[in-house]
Scaffold this motif. Structure first.
Motif, PDB file in Angstrom:
ATOM      1  N   ALA A 120       0.842  -1.190   0.000  1.00  0.00           N
ATOM      2  CA  ALA A 120       0.000   0.000   0.000  1.00  0.00           C
ATOM      3  C   ALA A 120       0.876   1.238   0.000  1.00  0.00           C
ATOM      4  O   ALA A 120       2.076   1.184   0.314  1.00  0.00           O
ATOM      5  N   ALA A 121       0.285   2.367  -0.366  1.00  0.00           N
ATOM      6  CA  ALA A 121       0.917   3.666  -0.134  1.00  0.00           C
ATOM      7  C   ALA A 121       0.561   4.069   1.290  1.00  0.00           C
ATOM      8  O   ALA A 121      -0.559   3.845   1.741  1.00  0.00           O
ATOM      9  N   LEU A 122       1.502   4.653   1.996  1.00  0.00           N
ATOM     10  CA  LEU A 122       1.245   5.012   3.383  1.00  0.00           C
ATOM     11  C   LEU A 122       1.762   6.426   3.649  1.00  0.00           C
ATOM     12  O   LEU A 122       2.934   6.733   3.412  1.00  0.00           O
ATOM     13  N   VAL A 123       0.863   7.278   4.125  1.00  0.00           N
ATOM     14  CA  VAL A 123       1.236   8.642   4.514  1.00  0.00           C
ATOM     15  C   VAL A 123       1.664   8.603   5.971  1.00  0.00           C
ATOM     16  O   VAL A 123       0.863   8.279   6.853  1.00  0.00           O
ATOM     17  N   GLU A 124       2.922   8.930   6.205  1.00  0.00           N
ATOM     18  CA  GLU A 124       3.458   8.904   7.563  1.00  0.00           C
ATOM     19  C   GLU A 124       3.761  10.307   8.089  1.00  0.00           C
ATOM     20  O   GLU A 124       4.026  10.483   9.271  1.00  0.00           O
ATOM     21  N   SER A 125       3.703  11.281   7.184  1.00  0.00           N
ATOM     22  CA  SER A 125       3.916  12.682   7.551  1.00  0.00           C
ATOM     23  C   SER A 125       3.086  13.555   6.625  1.00  0.00           C
ATOM     24  O   SER A 125       3.017  13.300   5.418  1.00  0.00           O
ATOM     25  N   PHE A 126       2.460  14.582   7.161  1.00  0.00           N
ATOM     26  CA  PHE A 126       1.627  15.460   6.336  1.00  0.00           C
ATOM     27  C   PHE A 126       2.463  16.319   5.381  1.00  0.00           C
ATOM     28  O   PHE A 126       1.901  16.944   4.485  1.00  0.00           O
ATOM     29  N   VAL A 128      -6.205   3.550  -9.023  1.00  0.00           N
ATOM     30  CA  VAL A 128      -6.614   4.628  -8.113  1.00  0.00           C
ATOM     31  C   VAL A 128      -6.036   5.950  -8.629  1.00  0.00           C
ATOM     32  O   VAL A 128      -4.830   6.039  -8.887  1.00  0.00           O
ATOM     33  N   GLY A 129      -6.879   6.959  -8.765  1.00  0.00           N
ATOM     34  CA  GLY A 129      -6.413   8.259  -9.226  1.00  0.00           C
ATOM     35  C   GLY A 129      -5.843   9.095  -8.094  1.00  0.00           C
ATOM     36  O   GLY A 129      -6.307   9.031  -6.953  1.00  0.00           O
ATOM     37  N   ILE A 130      -4.813   9.885  -8.424  1.00  0.00           N
ATOM     38  CA  ILE A 130      -4.274  10.857  -7.465  1.00  0.00           C
ATOM     39  C   ILE A 130      -4.935  12.198  -7.786  1.00  0.00           C
ATOM     40  O   ILE A 130      -4.491  12.946  -8.650  1.00  0.00           O
ATOM     41  N   HIS A 131      -6.012  12.497  -7.107  1.00  0.00           N
ATOM     42  CA  HIS A 131      -6.800  13.695  -7.355  1.00  0.00           C
ATOM     43  C   HIS A 131      -6.366  14.821  -6.410  1.00  0.00           C
ATOM     44  O   HIS A 131      -5.762  14.561  -5.360  1.00  0.00           O
ATOM     45  N   PRO A 132      -6.671  16.073  -6.724  1.00  0.00           N
ATOM     46  CA  PRO A 132      -6.345  17.163  -5.798  1.00  0.00           C
ATOM     47  C   PRO A 132      -6.894  16.939  -4.397  1.00  0.00           C
ATOM     48  O   PRO A 132      -6.212  17.224  -3.408  1.00  0.00           O
ATOM     49  N   VAL A 133      -8.116  16.420  -4.291  1.00  0.00           N
ATOM     50  CA  VAL A 133      -8.689  16.182  -2.976  1.00  0.00           C
ATOM     51  C   VAL A 133      -7.904  15.088  -2.241  1.00  0.00           C
ATOM     52  O   VAL A 133      -7.744  15.133  -1.018  1.00  0.00           O
ATOM     53  N   THR A 134      -7.379  14.110  -2.993  1.00  0.00           N
ATOM     54  CA  THR A 134      -6.561  13.055  -2.392  1.00  0.00           C
ATOM     55  C   THR A 134      -5.309  13.656  -1.768  1.00  0.00           C
ATOM     56  O   THR A 134      -4.926  13.312  -0.636  1.00  0.00           O
ATOM     57  N   ARG A 135      -4.677  14.564  -2.501  1.00  0.00           N
ATOM     58  CA  ARG A 135      -3.477  15.227  -1.975  1.00  0.00           C
ATOM     59  C   ARG A 135      -3.820  16.097  -0.762  1.00  0.00           C
ATOM     60  O   ARG A 135      -3.071  16.145   0.217  1.00  0.00           O
ATOM     61  N   GLY A 136      -4.959  16.793  -0.847  1.00  0.00           N
ATOM     62  CA  GLY A 136      -5.346  17.667   0.253  1.00  0.00           C
ATOM     63  C   GLY A 136      -5.588  16.909   1.542  1.00  0.00           C
ATOM     64  O   GLY A 136      -5.159  17.340   2.628  1.00  0.00           O
TER      65      GLY A 136
END
Length: 316
Positions: free
Chosen positions: A6-12, A38-46
């Motif tokens: 998986a992709a994992l966000v560990e820091s904002f 899975v798309g990387i959308h602006p809301v996903t980044r936000g």
């Protein structure tokens, strides 16, 4: 313990990392599905940066708000409104899965559904849109705004006006469903005059801009309106022009103006005719070009800036 990639966000403040996480287990009312795109959308980044209102603020998290999956019976489906789709396998609510044609391209659907939904949901479930009505797309040259022009035309708008800063893209939109174009320039007076001339009697504004530019556009339209009792539905969707506007109460009292918003949490997707949208996306009628990247290259994918007309899509 079984694990999946998986992709994992560990820091904002950092890109997600390619990690192993515990594999999901089936539970009541949910079923396991293999993720295809899975798309990387602006809301996903936000959300992953903790800036979006839908962010829980809790780390670590698996990014991704939607995706295309293969269900246990072998069928393809689009799933949205979820958290944590950027993984090899996820749990889905089968009642919310939108069936896709077997020959649909998962990457194209993953790239296109989210930007298309921003306008589609408004016109099918947020406002009482009727065929033949006129629509102004404010901020039409971005990915979602461009899709809004096509969606409005697809759903039967009688007239579609595209407003944006990119003059080349505006010219292209005239061939993709727009009837008229307005250039949003630094000359505020000229911009207001152009908007008033093109959209004085518009029925619906799909606003991807907000902020001061939207405030000026609203005043220009209301001042030029011939029939002030004609309802103007102003729907705030995006905020690239700023987070707030000043709305003079006199504008509301002297015009049939209704201001609303549309985004995560504000719409009943069950009423939004999503199977119809999915069919239009799968057919290519409402589609964005996917830029496909492997999940293992998530850091590179996350840092990439999409070109006009494309959306980065992660493939596990």
């Amino acid at each position: 313990m079984d694990t999946i990639a998986a992709a994992l966000v560990e820091s904002f403040v950092e890109s997600p990392r390619y990690r192993s996480i515990p594999a999901p287990r089936a539970e009541a009312g949910r079923e396991l599905a293999d993720v295809l795109a899975v798309g990387i959308h602006p809301v996903t980044r936000g959300i992953a940066a903790g800036r979006h209102y839908a962010s829980s603020g809790v780390l670590p998290l698996v990014p991704g708000i939607d995706g295309v999956v293969r269900r246990a019976d072998g069928s393809l489906a689009y799933v949205g409104g979820l958290g944590g789709t950027m993984a090899e396998r996820i749990l889905i609510d089968p009642r919310r899965a939108v069936a896709l044609p077997e020959d649909a391209d998962p990457a194209t659907v993953a790239a296109s559904m989210n930007p298309a939904m921003s306008s589609w949901v408004v016109l099918t479930s947020r406002v009482p849109f009727a065929e033949g009505q006129s629509v102004l797309v404010l901020g039409a040259t971005g990915a979602a705004g461009s899709m809004a022009v096509k969606a409005a035309r697809h759903l039967g708008a009688g007239r579609v006006i595209a407003a944006g800063r990119d003059t080349e893209r505006l010219d292209q939109l005239l061939a993709e469903g727009a009837d008229d174009r307005v250039v949003l320039s630094s000359d505020e007076k000229a911009t207001a005059t152009s908007i008033a001339e093109a959209a004085a009697d518009v029925d619906i504004v799909l606003d991807y801009v907000w902020g001061a530019p939207a405030e000026r556009a609203m005043l220009a339209i209301l001042s030029a309106r011939r029939d002030h009792t004609q309802l103007l539905e102003w729907v705030h969707i995006g905020g690239m022009g700023g987070p707030a506007i000043t709305l003079d109460g006199a504008w509301l009292r002297s015009n049939a103006l209704r201001v609303s918003g549309s985004g995560l949490g504000s719409a009943d997707l069950g009423k939004a005719r999503l199977p119809e949208l999915a069919a239009a996306v799968a057919s290519g009628a409402l589609a964005i070009r996917p830029r496909v990247v492997a999940l293992s290259d998530i850091e590179e994918a996350w840092e990439h800036s999409d070109a006009r007309g494309e959306r980065t899509v992660v493939i596990p």
